[in-house]
Design a protein around this motif. Structure first.
Motif, PDB file in Angstrom:
ATOM      1  N   HIS A 399      40.607 -21.558 -81.621  1.00 32.14           N
ATOM      2  CA  HIS A 399      41.883 -20.911 -81.957  1.00 32.14           C
ATOM      3  C   HIS A 399      41.947 -19.502 -81.373  1.00 32.14           C
ATOM      4  O   HIS A 399      42.979 -19.116 -80.786  1.00 32.14           O
ATOM      5  N   GLN A 400      40.879 -18.732 -81.502  1.00 25.17           N
ATOM      6  CA  GLN A 400      40.885 -17.400 -80.894  1.00 25.17           C
ATOM      7  C   GLN A 400      41.045 -17.491 -79.383  1.00 25.17           C
ATOM      8  O   GLN A 400      41.823 -16.736 -78.787  1.00 25.17           O
ATOM      9  N   SER A 401      40.339 -18.420 -78.758  1.00 24.01           N
ATOM     10  CA  SER A 401      40.411 -18.552 -77.297  1.00 24.01           C
ATOM     11  C   SER A 401      41.814 -18.906 -76.840  1.00 24.01           C
ATOM     12  O   SER A 401      42.341 -18.308 -75.889  1.00 24.01           O
ATOM     13  N   ARG A 402      42.414 -19.883 -77.489  1.00 21.74           N
ATOM     14  CA  ARG A 402      43.781 -20.275 -77.119  1.00 21.74           C
ATOM     15  C   ARG A 402      44.744 -19.104 -77.268  1.00 21.74           C
ATOM     16  O   ARG A 402      45.635 -18.895 -76.427  1.00 21.74           O
ATOM     17  N   THR A 403      44.582 -18.354 -78.360  1.00 16.48           N
ATOM     18  CA  THR A 403      45.502 -17.239 -78.605  1.00 16.48           C
ATOM     19  C   THR A 403      45.332 -16.150 -77.557  1.00 16.48           C
ATOM     20  O   THR A 403      46.315 -15.557 -77.094  1.00 16.48           O
ATOM     21  N   VAL A 404      44.096 -15.880 -77.144  1.00 15.46           N
ATOM     22  CA  VAL A 404      43.868 -14.885 -76.096  1.00 15.46           C
ATOM     23  C   VAL A 404      44.522 -15.318 -74.789  1.00 15.46           C
ATOM     24  O   VAL A 404      45.203 -14.520 -74.120  1.00 15.46           O
ATOM     25  N   VAL A 405      44.332 -16.566 -74.402  1.00 21.36           N
ATOM     26  CA  VAL A 405      44.920 -17.055 -73.142  1.00 21.36           C
ATOM     27  C   VAL A 405      46.444 -16.993 -73.209  1.00 21.36           C
ATOM     28  O   VAL A 405      47.107 -16.580 -72.242  1.00 21.36           O
ATOM     29  N   ALA A 406      47.016 -17.385 -74.352  1.00 20.77           N
ATOM     30  CA  ALA A 406      48.470 -17.322 -74.503  1.00 20.77           C
ATOM     31  C   ALA A 406      48.958 -15.876 -74.452  1.00 20.77           C
ATOM     32  O   ALA A 406      49.980 -15.574 -73.817  1.00 20.77           O
ATOM     33  N   ALA A 407      48.237 -14.963 -75.077  1.00 18.83           N
ATOM     34  CA  ALA A 407      48.625 -13.551 -75.049  1.00 18.83           C
ATOM     35  C   ALA A 407      48.576 -13.011 -73.630  1.00 18.83           C
ATOM     36  O   ALA A 407      49.470 -12.259 -73.205  1.00 18.83           O
ATOM     37  N   ALA A 408      47.539 -13.384 -72.867  1.00 20.06           N
ATOM     38  CA  ALA A 408      47.430 -12.920 -71.484  1.00 20.06           C
ATOM     39  C   ALA A 408      48.592 -13.439 -70.646  1.00 20.06           C
ATOM     40  O   ALA A 408      49.172 -12.706 -69.835  1.00 20.06           O
ATOM     41  N   ARG A 409      48.940 -14.709 -70.835  1.00 23.77           N
ATOM     42  CA  ARG A 409      50.024 -15.304 -70.058  1.00 23.77           C
ATOM     43  C   ARG A 409      51.363 -14.631 -70.378  1.00 23.77           C
ATOM     44  O   ARG A 409      52.112 -14.249 -69.467  1.00 23.77           O
ATOM     45  N   HIS A 410      51.661 -14.464 -71.664  1.00 25.92           N
ATOM     46  CA  HIS A 410      52.968 -13.910 -72.040  1.00 25.92           C
ATOM     47  C   HIS A 410      53.023 -12.402 -71.806  1.00 25.92           C
ATOM     48  O   HIS A 410      54.087 -11.877 -71.438  1.00 25.92           O
ATOM     49  N   ALA A 411      51.922 -11.699 -71.998  1.00 24.40           N
ATOM     50  CA  ALA A 411      51.922 -10.258 -71.708  1.00 24.40           C
ATOM     51  C   ALA A 411      52.067 -10.014 -70.203  1.00 24.40           C
ATOM     52  O   ALA A 411      52.663  -9.023 -69.792  1.00 24.40           O
ATOM     53  N   ARG A 412      51.529 -10.921 -69.401  1.00 24.72           N
ATOM     54  CA  ARG A 412      51.666 -10.797 -67.936  1.00 24.72           C
ATOM     55  C   ARG A 412      53.130 -10.862 -67.543  1.00 24.72           C
ATOM     56  O   ARG A 412      53.599 -10.096 -66.686  1.00 24.72           O
ATOM     57  N   ARG A 413      53.874 -11.758 -68.171  1.00 24.79           N
ATOM     58  CA  ARG A 413      55.308 -11.848 -67.888  1.00 24.79           C
ATOM     59  C   ARG A 413      56.033 -10.575 -68.338  1.00 24.79           C
ATOM     60  O   ARG A 413      56.970 -10.110 -67.696  1.00 24.79           O
ATOM     61  N   ARG A 414      55.538 -10.001 -69.446  1.00 28.00           N
ATOM     62  CA  ARG A 414      56.172  -8.802 -69.990  1.00 28.00           C
ATOM     63  C   ARG A 414      56.021  -7.622 -69.044  1.00 28.00           C
ATOM     64  O   ARG A 414      56.932  -6.819 -68.889  1.00 28.00           O
ATOM     65  N   THR A 415      54.834  -7.519 -68.420  1.00 28.61           N
ATOM     66  CA  THR A 415      54.557  -6.371 -67.566  1.00 28.61           C
ATOM     67  C   THR A 415      54.987  -6.587 -66.127  1.00 28.61           C
ATOM     68  O   THR A 415      54.974  -5.659 -65.320  1.00 28.61           O
ATOM     69  N   GLY A 416      55.336  -7.838 -65.780  1.00 32.57           N
ATOM     70  CA  GLY A 416      55.828  -8.120 -64.425  1.00 32.57           C
ATOM     71  C   GLY A 416      54.737  -8.300 -63.397  1.00 32.57           C
ATOM     72  O   GLY A 416      53.563  -8.240 -63.670  1.00 32.57           O
TER      73      GLY A 416
END
Length: 416
Positions: A399-416
């Motif tokens: 669960h922690q691993s999945r959440t980290v990967v999802a955060a990286a993916r969505h934060a990447r979109r946020r920062t462009g």
């Protein structure tokens, strides 16, 4: 509680050995280097995967008693090595343990019950915690672990820092220093698939806006503080250091034991009365520990060690916190939030008692049996009240691993 056939948390040396093996296996892609030294002279190591300048930093071991992060960090490093797309334009950096001194003092590698967990418990006083010390100490007094972490952030300038935390009993939630649109859905999906409750009203995020169930965004500086007595402020912690480079921090919490009583978003029918009751119980329980401490303290040998400092620091928080709870409740107080405060109110004096018990046992003090009865009674009552059920370690890590990967993916979109 359910049996725990597969449980064992990794030591700092085991985490280092696994990281060393990864770096040796993929020398062109991985590096492992020392980035600092603890107060006691223990090395702080950073494992890096990939050459890209855009970086994600993952921090484990910021709190000594939150042991899942080391296993999660290794699992993530393996995943990044296996999945080329995760490192296509991003380098990943893993701080193996932010507080190796603290980790050496938490003696619960395989707790089968909450009592086992507390009999080996250690969590440093706030000024000695690497992530929290900037919120309570001036810059010239920061511990070397904090300075090392800040130096890594300054070097990498991560668009996302993820710090891996955990709770003994409760549910999972995420704290963000800036919103990450889209994170709530994969977070909730992962928790549901792994039968981990989402903690919808954690006391750690009291009064914060939520971008989805269990995903909480820290309010701006100067906004309302639910617990004004608390000496530390997350907005002055190392979590905010990434902001100077346009980044953000996600704190991913996962429980060792789950409770299905922490995810009820319904309004509480009588929050003011419930919180006053919890405040009185907190003061009563802390007073019991304080009396034993006052009796035993003249008999204890000096100098004062980290266990005693941590126990005293926890007890010092109680009067102000009880006063905060006894005041006007938050608007729209939920059943989940009151449940989280209930857990917090049990946890704080129990942790102080557990650490003091270790001190008294080391000194063979005559007050130790009386305190051990308190720790036993409170641990068992905590588990029974919240119907604690063990979350398999592999589920905590996944669960922690999945959440980290999802955060990286969505934060990447946020920062462009």
């Amino acid at each position: 509680m359910s049996p725990l056939p597969e449980l064992r948390y990794l030591s700092v040396s085991e985490i280092f050995s696994s990281a060393r093996a990864l770096a040796d296996r993929r020398p062109g892609l991985c590096t492992l280097r020392q980035v600092g030294v603890s107060r006691a002279g223990r090395a702080l190591h950073l494992l890096s995967v990939g050459p890209a300048s855009r970086a994600v930093l993952v921090v484990a071991g910021a709190h000594a008693n939150e042991q899942t992060g080391g296993s999660t960090l290794l699992s993530l490093a393996e995943r990044v090595l296996l999945e080329r797309k995760l490192r296509a334009d991003t380098s990943w950096h893993f701080l193996l343990c932010a507080d190796p001194d603290g980790a050496s003092l938490h003696m619960a590698p395989a707790p089968r019950t909450l009592l086992d967990y507390h009999l080996g418990f250690f969590r440093p006083a706030g000024p000695e915690q690497p992530e929290w010390s900037p919120s309570v100490l001036p810059p010239d007094r920061l511990p070397p672990e904090t300075r090392a972490l800040l130096g890594v952030i300054d070097e990498l300038r991560p668009y996302l820092q993820v710090t891996l935390h955990g709770t003994d009993l409760g549910g999972s939630w995420v704290q963000l220093t800036k919103d990450v649109p889209g994170l709530a859905e994969p977070f909730a999906k992962s928790a549901a698939e792994l039968h981990i409750p989402v903690e919808t009203g954690p006391s750690d995020a009291a009064g914060w806006p939520a971008s989805g169930p269990g995903v909480h965004v820290m309010p701006a500086p100067g906004s309302y503080a639910a617990y004004p007595s608390m000496p530390d402020d997350p907005r002055h912690s190392t979590w905010y250091h990434a902001h100077r480079y346009g980044g953000l921090t996600a704190v991913v919490e996962v429980p060792m034991w789950a409770s299905d009583l922490v995810d009820d978003p319904a309004p509480h029918p009588a929050p003011a009365a419930a919180l006053r009751h919890l405040a009185r119980r907190l003061e009563r329980d802390a007073s019991e520990v304080q009396r034993i401490l006052a009796e035993a303290l003249p008999r204890l040998p000096g100098p004062e060690g980290p266990l005693l400092r941590a126990a005293q620091w926890a007890l010092e928080l109680v009067p102000g916190l009880a006063g905060d709870w006894a005041g006007e409740p938050l608007p729209d107080t939920t059943v989940a939030y009151v449940g989280s405060v209930d857990a917090f109110g049990r946890r704080l004096p129990l942790r102080a008692a557990a650490m003091l018990l270790r001190v008294l046992r080391e000194s063979d003090d005559r007050a130790a049996p009386r305190l051990e009865r308190l720790v036993t009674t409170w641990s068992e009552a905590f588990a029974a009240r919240f119907r604690a059920r063990w979350v398999p370690l592999e589920h905590q890590v996944e669960h922690q691993s999945r959440t980290v990967v999802a955060a990286a993916r969505h934060a990447r979109r946020r920062t462009g």
